[in-house]
Scaffold this motif. Structure first.
Motif, PDB file in Angstrom:
ATOM      1  N   MET A   1     -10.843   8.123   3.949  1.00  0.00           N
ATOM      2  CA  MET A   1      -9.658   7.793   4.836  1.00  0.00           C
ATOM      3  C   MET A   1      -9.153   9.055   5.433  1.00  0.00           C
ATOM      4  O   MET A   1      -8.706  10.076   4.655  1.00  0.00           O
TER       5      MET A   1
ATOM      6  N   PHE B   1      -0.494   3.946  -2.743  1.00  0.00           N
ATOM      7  CA  PHE B   1      -0.843   5.214  -2.200  1.00  0.00           C
ATOM      8  C   PHE B   1      -0.133   6.536  -3.279  1.00  0.00           C
ATOM      9  O   PHE B   1      -0.905   7.157  -3.766  1.00  0.00           O
TER      10      PHE B   1
ATOM     11  N   THR C   1      -7.372   3.489   8.408  1.00  0.00           N
ATOM     12  CA  THR C   1      -6.866   4.769   7.941  1.00  0.00           C
ATOM     13  C   THR C   1      -8.555   5.358   8.026  1.00  0.00           C
ATOM     14  O   THR C   1      -8.649   6.420   7.435  1.00  0.00           O
TER      15      THR C   1
ATOM     16  N   LEU D   1       0.925  -0.979  -0.123  1.00  0.00           N
ATOM     17  CA  LEU D   1       0.056   0.022  -0.040  1.00  0.00           C
ATOM     18  C   LEU D   1       0.758   1.239   0.022  1.00  0.00           C
ATOM     19  O   LEU D   1       0.804   2.280  -0.861  1.00  0.00           O
ATOM     20  N   ASN D   2       1.821   1.416   0.896  1.00  0.00           N
ATOM     21  CA  ASN D   2       2.626   2.510   1.109  1.00  0.00           C
ATOM     22  C   ASN D   2       3.587   2.672  -0.206  1.00  0.00           C
ATOM     23  O   ASN D   2       3.687   3.683  -0.569  1.00  0.00           O
TER      24      ASN D   2
ATOM     25  N   ASN E   1      -3.725   8.168   8.731  1.00  0.00           N
ATOM     26  CA  ASN E   1      -2.654   6.989   8.541  1.00  0.00           C
ATOM     27  C   ASN E   1      -2.256   6.633   6.949  1.00  0.00           C
ATOM     28  O   ASN E   1      -2.153   5.938   6.463  1.00  0.00           O
ATOM     29  N   ALA E   2      -2.190   7.958   6.245  1.00  0.00           N
ATOM     30  CA  ALA E   2      -2.187   7.976   4.876  1.00  0.00           C
ATOM     31  C   ALA E   2      -1.483   9.198   4.431  1.00  0.00           C
ATOM     32  O   ALA E   2      -1.607  10.194   5.075  1.00  0.00           O
TER      33      ALA E   2
ATOM     34  N   ARG F   1     -11.929   3.020   3.624  1.00  0.00           N
ATOM     35  CA  ARG F   1     -10.817   2.040   2.840  1.00  0.00           C
ATOM     36  C   ARG F   1     -10.599   0.661   3.886  1.00  0.00           C
ATOM     37  O   ARG F   1     -10.871  -0.311   3.328  1.00  0.00           O
TER      38      ARG F   1
ATOM     39  N   THR G   1      -5.634  11.836   2.178  1.00  0.00           N
ATOM     40  CA  THR G   1      -6.524  11.995   3.287  1.00  0.00           C
ATOM     41  C   THR G   1      -7.501  13.085   3.206  1.00  0.00           C
ATOM     42  O   THR G   1      -7.309  14.119   2.597  1.00  0.00           O
TER      43      THR G   1
END
Ligand code: GUN
Ligand code: ZN
Length: 438
Positions: free
Chosen positions: A167, A104, A210, A99-100, A170-171, A206, A176
């Motif tokens: 979200m 993203f 998040t 994801l990271n 944490n993104a 999500r 966000t």
């Protein structure tokens, strides 16, 4: 353009769940060797043996001949991210790193309308190429990603569910929203798109990590206020994710409880993955009438785990079938079936072809509460049809020439078929894709 024609050839559709035995339960399958679908203004007006239907057809009506092919209801994908098309096959990570590192950054580009519009069109072209006529789709947190998708789907006359990702923590900042801003945007999109033509809206937090409690709460209120809205999210996919949820929500007794506390678990809720669940949690999902999306190519690709279909069956929990692209490696429902069979083999629970094709069509339509419209070939249903070619490749032609029963033919298609096997895709009564014929 003529809106009235007959498609003639072999056809297969399910009336009921065929059950898990080698042979389908009596009355669950409709198979016509020389069948006919009479299409009229986007709907199926009649289904019958061609010779029985012929006398009632208007003179001069166009009859399209599909002898040697196999018609089925269009395939349904209960969980897919259109915005991840360009990161399919990103190497070597499990969920949270994937994801990271890949997801993203790719999703951040959907702030640009032009990019969103272009990917939405390519994604829908691909769905048509693989025979998928309905999907429940994650967009990104940018409202424009949802508008672009709905505009493209509406123009093509497709039945689709989609929603804006919620979200608010944490993104990366580019992705966000805020607890209430995200809800306001969702409300506006619902007003513009839910129930417009063949489109429906899925509220899309999500996954638990998040969203703040405030955002989950507001999402639950919105869902309660409009019981025909859908909800899609992720649940218990990966051990690292599960540990993180336990840290973030110490008050919850398990991952599912986070969603329960915020009233997100209902009959129109789809929880993607749901791999690592106790039987008791599965029973709670079943009790709420929710469904779990089995995403076999994604679960294998990210090394997430093996989905236990029989544990769901034990507690009457509905599962749907999904590609979960971009973690999934195949948009095509046939690829999903092949992987689902292989996962089943590893757990000692092989998937019959009857079960596979049932779930890809009527089963998924039921899980999404869309079976009044799609998922079967029957009078009054919407005309979403896939035409399969059992001789699509030399190898497939050779293999299917040796099949003696429908059961064998279906299994060969499920294991050896791919996008080349999709000869044509019809949606809303229109031919939306025809394979290039060499
Ligand atoms: N969990 C939260 N977001 C995602 C996503 O985009 N893909 C998958 N497979 N799991 C997720
Ligand atoms: Zn997903």
């Amino acid at each position: 353009m003529t809106e009235n024609r007959v498609l003639r050839g072999p056809l297969l559709s399910f009336r009921e769940d065929p059950g898990g035995e080698d042979q389908p339960e009596a009355g669950s399958v409709l198979y016509l060797e020389d069948g006919a679908l009479w299409l009229d203004h986007g709907h199926i007006r009649a289904v019958d043996d061609y010779t029985r239907l012929a006398p009632s057809l208007p003179p001069g009506i166009e009859v399209v001949d599909y002898s040697g092919k196999l018609m089925m209801p269009g395939f349904i994908d209960s969980h897919v991210h259109y915005v991840q098309l360009d990161i399919m096959a990103a190497y070597g990570r499990q969920l949270l790193d994937w994801l990271n590192e890949y997801t993203f950054p790719a999703e951040s580009r959907f702030v640009e309308r032009e990019h969103a519009e272009q990917v939405a069109e390519v994604f829908l072209d691909e769905l048509m190429r693989v025979g998928t006529t309905t999907a429940q789709v994650f967009c990104t947190s940018h409202p424009v990603s949802v508008e672009s998708f709905f505009i493209a789907a509406h123009r093509r006359g497709l039945r689709m569910l989609a929603g804006k990702v919620l979200m608010d923590r944490n993104a990366p900042e580019a992705l966000t929203d805020t607890a209430l801003g995200g809800i306001r945007d969702s409300e506006r999109l619902i007003g513009d798109w839910h129930g417009k033509g063949r489109l429906g809206y899925s509220l899309t937090p999500r996954f638990a990590p998040t969203s703040t409690r405030q955002q989950l709460d507001a999402t639950g209120s919105l869902l309660r206020s409009a019981p025909d809205l859908y909800l899609q999210t992720h649940l218990s996919e990966n051990h690292g994710e599960i540990d993180w949820v336990a840290e973030l929500f110490p008050e919850a007794r398990d991952y599912l409880d986070v969603y329960e506390r915020h009233d997100l678990v209902g009959p129109r809720s789809t929880f993607a993955h749901g791999i690592h669940l106790t039987l008791e949690a599965r029973a709670r999902l079943a009790e709420a009438g929710a469904n779990v999306a089995f995403c076999p190519t994604s679960n294998l690709f990210l090394g997430s785990g093996l989905f236990d279909r029989l544990a769901c069956h034990k507690v009457n929990l509905a599962f749907s079938l999904a590609s979960d692209v971009g973690a999934g490696t195949d948009l095509c429902g046939l690829g999903t079936l092949k992987a689902a069979y292989q996962v089943g083999q590893l757990l000692g629970q092989p998937l019959t072809a009857w079960q596979g094709f049932y779930h890809l069509t009527l089963g998924n339509a039921r899980a999404l509460h869309l079976d009044a419209h799609i998922g079967s070939l029957r009078e009054g249903a919407e005309a979403d049809i896939v035409v399969l070619d059992p001789r699509a490749t030399p190898l497939l032609a050779r293999r299917t020439a040796h099949t003696k029963t429908l059961d064998e033919l279906l299994f060969a298609l499920m294991m050896l078929g791919d996008d080349r096997t999709i000869f044509e895709t019809w949606a809303g009564g229109k031919c939306q894709h025809r394979r290039d014929v060499a």
